[in-house]
Design a protein around this motif. Sequence first.
Motif, mmCIF file in Angstrom:
data_model
loop_
_atom_site.group_PDB
_atom_site.id
_atom_site.type_symbol
_atom_site.label_atom_id
_atom_site.label_comp_id
_atom_site.label_asym_id
_atom_site.label_seq_id
_atom_site.Cartn_x
_atom_site.Cartn_y
_atom_site.Cartn_z
ATOM 1 N N ARG A 182 2.420 13.929 -6.006
ATOM 2 C CA ARG A 182 1.498 12.921 -6.535
ATOM 3 C C ARG A 182 1.844 12.589 -7.979
ATOM 4 N NH1 ARG A 182 -1.542 9.004 -6.005
ATOM 5 N NH2 ARG A 182 0.213 8.619 -4.662
ATOM 6 N N GLU A 215 -2.498 1.766 -6.572
ATOM 7 C CA GLU A 215 -1.876 2.946 -5.958
ATOM 8 C C GLU A 215 -2.898 4.068 -5.774
ATOM 9 O OE1 GLU A 215 0.450 6.110 -4.652
ATOM 10 O OE2 GLU A 215 0.855 3.946 -4.584
ATOM 11 N N CYS A 216 -3.710 4.302 -6.790
ATOM 12 C CA CYS A 216 -4.711 5.373 -6.700
ATOM 13 C C CYS A 216 -5.769 5.056 -5.643
ATOM 14 C CB CYS A 216 -5.360 5.594 -8.059
ATOM 15 S SG CYS A 216 -4.255 6.365 -9.256
ATOM 16 N N GLU A 244 -4.416 5.841 -2.256
ATOM 17 C CA GLU A 244 -4.414 7.276 -1.970
ATOM 18 C C GLU A 244 -5.825 7.781 -1.678
ATOM 19 O OE1 GLU A 244 -2.777 11.142 -1.430
ATOM 20 O OE2 GLU A 244 -2.028 9.082 -1.289
ATOM 21 N N ARG A 292 -6.529 6.981 1.834
ATOM 22 C CA ARG A 292 -5.810 7.895 2.727
ATOM 23 C C ARG A 292 -6.527 9.238 2.824
ATOM 24 N NH1 ARG A 292 -2.567 11.942 3.345
ATOM 25 N NH2 ARG A 292 -2.736 12.555 1.161
ATOM 26 N N ASP A 339 -8.025 16.742 -2.490
ATOM 27 C CA ASP A 339 -7.304 17.134 -1.274
ATOM 28 C C ASP A 339 -7.745 18.519 -0.805
ATOM 29 O OD1 ASP A 339 -4.889 17.038 0.642
ATOM 30 O OD2 ASP A 339 -4.448 18.816 -0.567
#
Length: 408
Positions: free
Chosen positions: A14, A34-35, A38, A41, A202
Amino acid sequence: MPRLAIDSEYLATRLSQLLDIPSPTGYTDTIVRECCDELRRLGVKFEVTRRGGIRAFIPGKTDKPARAIVSHLDTLGAQVKLVKDNGRLELVSIGNWSARFAEGARVTIFSEKGAFRGTILPLKASGHTFNDEVDTAPVGWRHVELRIDAMTRSAAEVRRLGIDVGDIVAIDPSPEFLDNGFIVSRHLDNKAGAAVMFAVMDAILSQKAEMTVDTFFVFTIAEEVGNGAASILTPEVASMITIDNGTTAPGQNSDEFGVTICMADETGPFDYHLTKKLVALCRENDIRFQKDIFRYYRSDSASAVTAGADIRTALITFGIDASHGYERIHLHALRSLAELTTTYVTSPVAIRRDATEMSQSLRGFPRQPMVEADEQRSEPEVAAAEPTPDPEPKSAGKSHRKKKQGAK
């Protein structure tokens, strides 16, 4: 709640991906996108402000007093101050950094007609021409210029390319990820902090950890110029922990290993109770840590408080060598920060009174020790972080409840 396992490979990947995206203050749209991709996701809900600040959200068992974890996506950079007659560019810095570190840097200029590559050079760059003067030339932004990798030998030729005053200049990070865990790059401040936040989210989601209270993961876009978290927090947020860099240098106690907990910066001490709790969590969970004070430093915490947010703030950092230059950190510090953050967001609320912005009572208001050390009871620090409620007269309690019911 014990610390969660951190996926170090995900954290490093990352960070590498974030470093690949130029994001000097004022040019952050791409990294914001981009963030957000993510976060989708990972399955984390988020909101985006008009200018691009991101407020991600993971719900807890209760909504108040909410917590926030903050880092910034913007980096240092430069801006075109003047198109010079020799076809080169005079620059001013974005953020506070020395032109000494800019000399020799490869860069990208973002113009109205597209991006161009170039190099920042001292005005006297050739030893074959200037001999010893290359070593005695002054240091400063007025003493460097940007050489564009295009046919630009006059101001007119530069302007024909679409390059003009005000264009943003991004500095190449030139990252290296070494097998021994060291990471060397520009802009580790604070893309490393952002990578830590993603690693925390995560871990929480993959291990199905239960959050104590609603927690916001906030990414700001103008910290390097002093704005940061000035206008992105919700009223429910009572405590905010900023993740940023801590300077490892002579006279400092920061380290490239473990967590460095900042006790104060140029804006003053951080919150006594929140900082004490973080120290206790490190000790309880066997997370290496040290404390430090930074004289010439401010962060997202400072911008939030000076903007009027009545919140408890703390700053936890990864030790960084040559901050705002060509920086070096170690993966151990990033993993330690992520572990500490997971213990914090899953820990009990110490000061439950913080759920209310204002109160007519001191009930639940915390205490700071005022007796000599040998008179204090020896208690675990986590327990000590839980405030002892002050006794409240019954009449005051009834009056408070009546007012509260009437207001509702």
